[in-house]
Structure formats: structure tokens, C-alpha cells
Design a protein around this motif. Structure first.
Motif, PDB file in Angstrom:
ATOM      1  N   ARG A  83      39.911  34.307  39.471  1.00 32.95           N
ATOM      2  CA  ARG A  83      38.859  35.312  39.373  1.00 32.95           C
ATOM      3  C   ARG A  83      39.491  36.688  39.233  1.00 32.95           C
ATOM      4  N   GLU A  85      40.332  40.515  39.870  1.00 32.89           N
ATOM      5  CA  GLU A  85      40.338  41.312  41.091  1.00 32.89           C
ATOM      6  C   GLU A  85      39.421  42.513  40.912  1.00 32.89           C
ATOM      7  N   GLN A  88      39.643  49.214  41.962  1.00 36.17           N
ATOM      8  CA  GLN A  88      39.457  50.255  42.953  1.00 36.17           C
ATOM      9  C   GLN A  88      39.422  51.591  42.226  1.00 36.17           C
TER      10      GLN A  88
END
Length: 199
Positions: A83, A85, A88
Motif C-alpha cells: 500500500r 505510504e 506528510q
């Protein structure tokens, strides 16, 4: 009747769930156990065209294989992509659209002097006009649809033009006939703009 209905319902649930949720081995990881085959051997005396493989298999270092990412499900019996990540958001990576860099004197392939400036073209052009004003150069004309200004320096007419390439911009000096200005005079004018740059 109820037993038949229950059997049909259970069979429907299993068929809708599919093999992926049951994690049945489908052979998608068999490539890990593939063996290297020797080239084909032909009988002696036979006439055979030389064969070169279209997609030859590369030789892989065992250490690279041992440290390769595990692309399999939790049970280890099916191929599964990892998957992605979550990204951020960093406030340091987001730059203000009006932020510009310091000019850098450069030359092009024909040794014509330029000023290379990174950032927003509209803001750079406003800084350029402000610098010309602080140098007391009179702006004779200005283009409405591109970053170009005609200025008068020592009774000579020059055209300052800002062109953008991606996030980088080049400020160049041209004569009135759109040819590059004399290299010494252009370098002098761009040096003055560089030294008096307001940012």
C-alpha cells in the motif's frame, strides 16, 4: 427446503467473497522458485540457425534477492503490491508563489550576458521595473502582453526582455531591432540591475 436455501446462500457468499479474500495460493509467487535452464542442445550435424534470446534473463546477485522487498500478502502465498505510504505535508516544501531567488549572472551559448532569476515571473518583472526606476533609467515603452520594456541608456535604446523556462527566468538585453545588444554594454547594464536588486 431451509437446508437447500441455506446451502445456496452459503455458496453465494463464498463465490462473492472470491479467492482473494480466502488467500488461496494462485501461483503468483512461483517465479521465486524458477530454475535457470541450460541453453537448448541440438543433435550433432544438424544445421541450426544461431538463436539469440529476445529477452535474456539477467543474472541476479543472491544478496540482492535476499534484500528484495517482500511483495506478498500477510499469509505469504499470493503476490500483493504494498500500500502507498501517506504523504506528510511539510510547510518547508510549499513555497510562496511570490518568492523569488537572487539574480545570478550567466552567459548563453553565444556568450551573451543574462541574469538568471528563479521564481514567479510577474514578481521578478515588478522587481526589474523597480530596479530600473532606482537607477533613473527612463522607460520609453512597455509591452502589454509580455515582460518587455524599452529603455533609454546614454542616448541608446535597449529592450529588456524577461523569458521564463519552467521556474527559472532569464533577463536579457536586446537592441531595438531584436538582436542581442553589445556584450559589454549589456553586461554593464545587467551588472547594475544585479547590484541594485531590491530583494
Amino acid at each position: 427446503m431451509q437446508l437447500r436455501f441455506g446451502f445456496i446462500a452459503a455458496l453465494s457468499v463464498l463465490s462473492l467473497a472470491g479467492c482473494s479474500s480466502l488467500a488461496i495460493n494462485n501461483g503468483s509467487l512461483d517465479y521465486k522458485d524458477a530454475a535457470t535452464l541450460a541453453p537448448p542442445q541440438y543433435p550433432e550435424g544438424s544445421v541450426v540457425r544461431p538463436a539469440t534470446p529476445l529477452y535474456p534473463a539477467p543474472s541476479v546477485d543472491p544478496l540482492a534477492t535476499a534484500n528484495a522487498p517482500k511483495l506478498e500478502n500477510a499469509r505469504g502465498n499470493r503476490f500483493a503490491m504494498p500500500r502507498p505510504e501517506a504523504m506528510q505535508a511539510s510547510s518547508n516544501t510549499v513555497q510562496d508563489s511570490t518568492q523569488i531567488g537572487r539574480p545570478q549572472p550567466v552567459v548563453d551559448g553565444n556568450q551573451n550576458p543574462l541574469l538568471k532569476i528563479d521564481g514567479n515571473s510577474a514578481t521578478i518583472w515588478q522587481y526589474t521595473l523597480a530596479t530600473l526606476s532606482s537607477l533613473n533609467y527612463s522607460i520609453v515603452g512597455q509591452s502589454k502582453n509580455r515582460y518587455e520594456a524599452t529603455i533609454k541608456v546614454d542616448q541608446q535604446i535597449y529592450v529588456l526582455r524577461l523569458t521564463s523556462v519552467g521556474s527559472s527566468n532569464n533577463l536579457a538585453v536586446f537592441n531595438a531591432d531584436n538582436s542581442f545588444a553589445d556584450q559589454e554594454k549589456a553586461a554593464d547594464l545587467l551588472a547594475q540591475i544585479y547590484q541594485n536588486w531590491p530583494a
